[in-house]
Design a protein around this motif. Structure first.
Motif, PDB file in Angstrom:
ATOM      1  N   MET A   1      -4.691  60.437  88.304  1.00  0.00           N
ATOM      2  CA  MET A   1      -5.063  59.910  89.627  1.00  0.00           C
ATOM      3  C   MET A   1      -6.569  59.650  89.740  1.00  0.00           C
ATOM      4  N   ARG A   2      -7.340  60.195  88.807  1.00  0.00           N
ATOM      5  CA  ARG A   2      -8.800  60.105  88.961  1.00  0.00           C
ATOM      6  C   ARG A   2      -9.310  58.674  88.893  1.00  0.00           C
ATOM      7  N   ILE A   3      -8.596  57.810  88.194  1.00  0.00           N
ATOM      8  CA  ILE A   3      -9.051  56.422  88.091  1.00  0.00           C
ATOM      9  C   ILE A   3      -9.157  55.776  89.469  1.00  0.00           C
ATOM     10  N   ALA A   4      -8.276  56.207  90.391  1.00  0.00           N
ATOM     11  CA  ALA A   4      -8.300  55.648  91.745  1.00  0.00           C
ATOM     12  C   ALA A   4      -9.586  56.021  92.469  1.00  0.00           C
ATOM     13  N   LEU A   5     -10.123  57.214  92.169  1.00  0.00           N
ATOM     14  CA  LEU A   5     -11.356  57.662  92.813  1.00  0.00           C
ATOM     15  C   LEU A   5     -12.566  56.906  92.279  1.00  0.00           C
ATOM     16  N   ILE A   6     -12.370  56.173  91.162  1.00  0.00           N
ATOM     17  CA  ILE A   6     -13.424  55.312  90.621  1.00  0.00           C
ATOM     18  C   ILE A   6     -13.230  53.892  91.157  1.00  0.00           C
ATOM     19  N   VAL A   7     -11.980  53.417  91.134  1.00  0.00           N
ATOM     20  CA  VAL A   7     -11.682  52.048  91.580  1.00  0.00           C
ATOM     21  C   VAL A   7     -11.966  51.873  93.073  1.00  0.00           C
ATOM     22  N   ALA A   8     -11.601  52.894  93.881  1.00  0.00           N
ATOM     23  CA  ALA A   8     -11.746  52.776  95.344  1.00  0.00           C
ATOM     24  C   ALA A   8     -13.191  52.512  95.778  1.00  0.00           C
ATOM     25  N   PRO A   9     -14.177  53.332  95.333  1.00  0.00           N
ATOM     26  CA  PRO A   9     -15.559  53.039  95.753  1.00  0.00           C
ATOM     27  C   PRO A   9     -16.035  51.653  95.312  1.00  0.00           C
ATOM     28  N   VAL A  10     -15.606  51.215  94.117  1.00  0.00           N
ATOM     29  CA  VAL A  10     -15.991  49.881  93.643  1.00  0.00           C
ATOM     30  C   VAL A  10     -15.431  48.815  94.583  1.00  0.00           C
ATOM     31  N   TRP A  11     -14.151  48.970  94.965  1.00  0.00           N
ATOM     32  CA  TRP A  11     -13.512  48.023  95.904  1.00  0.00           C
ATOM     33  C   TRP A  11     -14.216  48.039  97.250  1.00  0.00           C
ATOM     34  N   PHE A  12     -14.572  49.229  97.754  1.00  0.00           N
ATOM     35  CA  PHE A  12     -15.243  49.343  99.047  1.00  0.00           C
ATOM     36  C   PHE A  12     -16.619  48.666  99.015  1.00  0.00           C
ATOM     37  N   ILE A  13     -17.339  48.822  97.899  1.00  0.00           N
ATOM     38  CA  ILE A  13     -18.663  48.194  97.756  1.00  0.00           C
ATOM     39  C   ILE A  13     -18.519  46.668  97.726  1.00  0.00           C
ATOM     40  N   ILE A  14     -17.514  46.193  96.987  1.00  0.00           N
ATOM     41  CA  ILE A  14     -17.266  44.736  96.921  1.00  0.00           C
ATOM     42  C   ILE A  14     -17.000  44.189  98.323  1.00  0.00           C
ATOM     43  N   LEU A  15     -16.166  44.897  99.094  1.00  0.00           N
ATOM     44  CA  LEU A  15     -15.858  44.456 100.459  1.00  0.00           C
ATOM     45  C   LEU A  15     -17.108  44.447 101.332  1.00  0.00           C
ATOM     46  N   TYR A  16     -17.922  45.492 101.212  1.00  0.00           N
ATOM     47  CA  TYR A  16     -19.141  45.599 102.025  1.00  0.00           C
ATOM     48  C   TYR A  16     -20.090  44.440 101.718  1.00  0.00           C
ATOM     49  N   LEU A  17     -20.272  44.148 100.425  1.00  0.00           N
ATOM     50  CA  LEU A  17     -21.171  43.051 100.037  1.00  0.00           C
ATOM     51  C   LEU A  17     -20.617  41.703 100.491  1.00  0.00           C
ATOM     52  N   ALA A  18     -19.302  41.516 100.306  1.00  0.00           N
ATOM     53  CA  ALA A  18     -18.674  40.244 100.709  1.00  0.00           C
ATOM     54  C   ALA A  18     -18.787  40.033 102.221  1.00  0.00           C
ATOM     55  N   TYR A  19     -18.604  41.109 102.971  1.00  0.00           N
ATOM     56  CA  TYR A  19     -18.703  41.015 104.430  1.00  0.00           C
ATOM     57  C   TYR A  19     -20.114  40.613 104.849  1.00  0.00           C
ATOM     58  N   ASN A  20     -21.110  41.219 104.224  1.00  0.00           N
ATOM     59  CA  ASN A  20     -22.497  40.917 104.588  1.00  0.00           C
ATOM     60  C   ASN A  20     -22.911  39.516 104.183  1.00  0.00           C
ATOM     61  N   VAL A  21     -22.379  39.032 103.050  1.00  0.00           N
ATOM     62  CA  VAL A  21     -22.649  37.643 102.654  1.00  0.00           C
ATOM     63  C   VAL A  21     -22.034  36.699 103.687  1.00  0.00           C
ATOM     64  N   LYS A  22     -20.784  36.994 104.086  1.00  0.00           N
ATOM     65  CA  LYS A  22     -20.100  36.180 105.091  1.00  0.00           C
ATOM     66  C   LYS A  22     -20.876  36.183 106.415  1.00  0.00           C
ATOM     67  N   LYS A  23     -21.344  37.383 106.804  1.00  0.00           N
ATOM     68  CA  LYS A  23     -22.075  37.533 108.064  1.00  0.00           C
ATOM     69  C   LYS A  23     -23.397  36.756 108.016  1.00  0.00           C
ATOM     70  N   LYS A  24     -24.068  36.829 106.867  1.00  0.00           N
ATOM     71  CA  LYS A  24     -25.348  36.126 106.707  1.00  0.00           C
ATOM     72  C   LYS A  24     -25.133  34.613 106.780  1.00  0.00           C
ATOM     73  N   ASN A  25     -24.090  34.134 106.106  1.00  0.00           N
ATOM     74  CA  ASN A  25     -23.807  32.691 106.116  1.00  0.00           C
ATOM     75  C   ASN A  25     -23.478  32.200 107.520  1.00  0.00           C
ATOM     76  N   ARG A  26     -22.735  33.031 108.249  1.00  0.00           N
ATOM     77  CA  ARG A  26     -22.360  32.656 109.617  1.00  0.00           C
ATOM     78  C   ARG A  26     -23.599  32.595 110.510  1.00  0.00           C
ATOM     79  N   THR A  27     -24.510  33.584 110.323  1.00  0.00           N
ATOM     80  CA  THR A  27     -25.746  33.620 111.113  1.00  0.00           C
ATOM     81  C   THR A  27     -26.614  32.403 110.811  1.00  0.00           C
ATOM     82  N   GLU A  28     -26.737  32.082 109.500  1.00  0.00           N
ATOM     83  CA  GLU A  28     -27.570  30.935 109.101  1.00  0.00           C
ATOM     84  C   GLU A  28     -26.989  29.635 109.646  1.00  0.00           C
ATOM     85  N   SER A  29     -25.670  29.541 109.621  1.00  0.00           N
ATOM     86  CA  SER A  29     -25.010  28.352 110.141  1.00  0.00           C
ATOM     87  C   SER A  29     -25.248  28.191 111.632  1.00  0.00           C
TER      88      SER A  29
END
Length: 469
Positions: free
Chosen positions: A428-456
């Motif tokens: 099960m430990r692999i999930a504890l590695i994959v999960a933070p990576v997925w959460f970081i990807i989501l956080y970065l993607a959200y902020n890129v989306k937010k920045k693009n929306r603001t610039e637009s």
């Protein structure tokens, strides 16, 4: 109803019987038929206690979801509620994580289908079966929601009938001696092989991780709210019966297994379900159970594709996903979200071609983290939902969480405990590695989306509109 829900155009084609069986099917996964052996080896007969604890927590989570779903019946379920009560990032995070969970579960189930088909047709490549199932289930989901409901109704009914049959046959063997020369078996196996708790409290705690995974999918009933004909009636009815389903199907079925066979022998000589059917001399027992488990896997895959398509559709309405996913076909199904998810599930077909046996446990552990994340967001959203209401509004709620807020915080504590326990199980430990990576990807993607929306927005403000003079 709030601004996030007004654009929903999904058809309300699910009857009460569809909702009941979808909820029932969500609570009964492939894990009960073949995956229960691992949990029993951890806890022995006290696994029954683990399922009771897990079942109580699931009931609280489902009541929290029900409180929201009855008040605001939308297809995006807790992602819509999180977006409204916790903010846009919470809606974005929960929606994409739940979609990711069903993609992962879909990969696991499509792999399992190939294994079961190989039991009858060993010469058919596993990847070919996976591809055929992917195409057929995608076509079902592109038809109207009633077609999905019918397929899921019958898939779930097969599982239910098989488990009830197993329990009744088991009771006949235990108390009447059917298939045992008329000699009742008795209950001694529950405590005669190291006691009821052979591995102590540690065994119960470790088994809670697998118990939690086995309940993944019960929240699907919340997704159906946006397409239920009468959600105010069918959703509470389905959720309230969760606890009875858990008692009958999990505790009942596993209890029968461990009464008939010493707990340390369960699963060592094939599926316990097969052994019980063979014990009463039912011809073709292994073929019957193989068929039942195959339908269970198809049911989970069907539900997963349904959920992921609806989640992408709702994310587009929230502006938390591409507008591309906001299109419905003439049948009222979110065609683009379904096809996008199906295209990603082709990865599972490739994995079945390359490494057909090695991916299942890792996929399951990642799915466990994703479903725990979704359940946590449901509970936190429900707390925020209550705080947003006046005392009079709370009194008018048609479906409330019992013993709030104590029950909600107990459920949150349980989910935190399961995540900690996962670190003690190597697979099960692999999930504890994959999960933070997925959460970081989501956080970065959200902020890129937010920045693009603001610039637009800034660019639009700077546009000089020519004068009409």
């Amino acid at each position: 109803m709030g601004k996030n829900y007004k654009n929903e155009n999904l058809q309300r084609g699910l009857d009460n019987r569809h909702i009941q069986l979808i909820a029932l099917g969500g609570a009964i996964g492939v894990g009960l038929f073949y995956g229960s052996s691992a949990a029993i080896q951890m806890a022995g007969p006290s696994i029954l206690f683990s399922y009771l604890i897990g079942g109580l927590v699931i009931f609280i989570i489902m009541r929290a979801l029900g409180e929201l779903a009855v008040d605001q019946p939308v297809s995006g379920s807790f992602s819509s509620y999180a977006n409204r009560y916790l903010g846009t990032f919470a809606g974005y995070f929960s929606g994409w994580t739940y979609w990711f969970m069903w993609v992962v579960v879909g990969m696991a189930e499509i792999t399992v289908v190939g294994v079961y088909v190989n039991y009858w047709f060993p010469n058919i490549p596993q990847w070919l079966t996976a591809l055929a199932v992917l195409v057929v289930i995608t076509m079902i989901n592109l038809a109207n929601v009633k077609a999905f409901g019918e397929f899921e109704f019958w898939f779930a009914l097969i599982k239910v009938v098989a488990i009830i049959g197993m329990i009744l046959l088991g009771l006949g063997i235990i108390f009447l001696g059917i298939g045992n020369g008329g000699q009742p078996v008795g209950l001694d196996n529950l405590w005669s092989n190291g006691g009821f708790m052979p591995n102590g409290i540690k065994g119960i705690l470790m088994s809670l991780v697998l118990v939690t995974f086995s309940f993944g999918g019960v929240e699907l009933v919340g997704i159906t709210a946006g397409e239920a004909k009468n959600p105010q009636k069918s959703i509470p009815s389905a959720i309230n019966s969760v606890v009875w389903r858990i008692l009958i199907f999990y505790v009942g079925a596993l209890g029968i297994m461990m009464i008939l066979y010493p707990w340390n022998e369960v699963g060592t000589n094939g599926s316990p379900f097969v052994l019980i059917f063979e014990k009463v001399r039912i011809p073709g027992a292994a073929h019957i159970i193989n068929f039942v488990v195959l339908t269970a896997a198809l049911s989970a895959f069907n539900s997963g594709l349904f959920s992921s398509g609806r989640m992408l559709y709702n994310l587009s309405l929230q502006n938390n996903g591409p507008k591309y996913f906001g299109k419905l076909n003439k049948n009222g199904s979110p065609i683009r979200g379904i096809l996008f998810t199906s295209s990603l599930l082709l990865v599972a077909v490739v994995l079945n071609y390359i490494v057909p046996e090695k991916v299942f446990m890792y996929i399951s552990s990642v799915a466990t983290i994703a479903v725990i994340t979704s359940w946590t967001i449901i509970l936190i959203t429900q707390i925020k939902f209550r705080k947003s209401k006046t005392k009079q509004e709370i009194e008018k709620l048609a479906f409330k969480v019992p013993l709030y807020p104590v029950s909600t915080y107990i459920a949150l504590t349980f989910l935190a405990l399961v995540i900690v326990l996962m670190s003690f199980i190597s697979e099960m430990r692999i999930a504890l590695i994959v999960a933070p990576v997925w959460f970081i990807i989501l956080y970065l993607a959200y902020n890129v989306k937010k920045k693009n929306r603001t610039e637009s927005s800034i660019d639009m403000e700077n546009v000089i509109i020519p004068s009409s003079d």
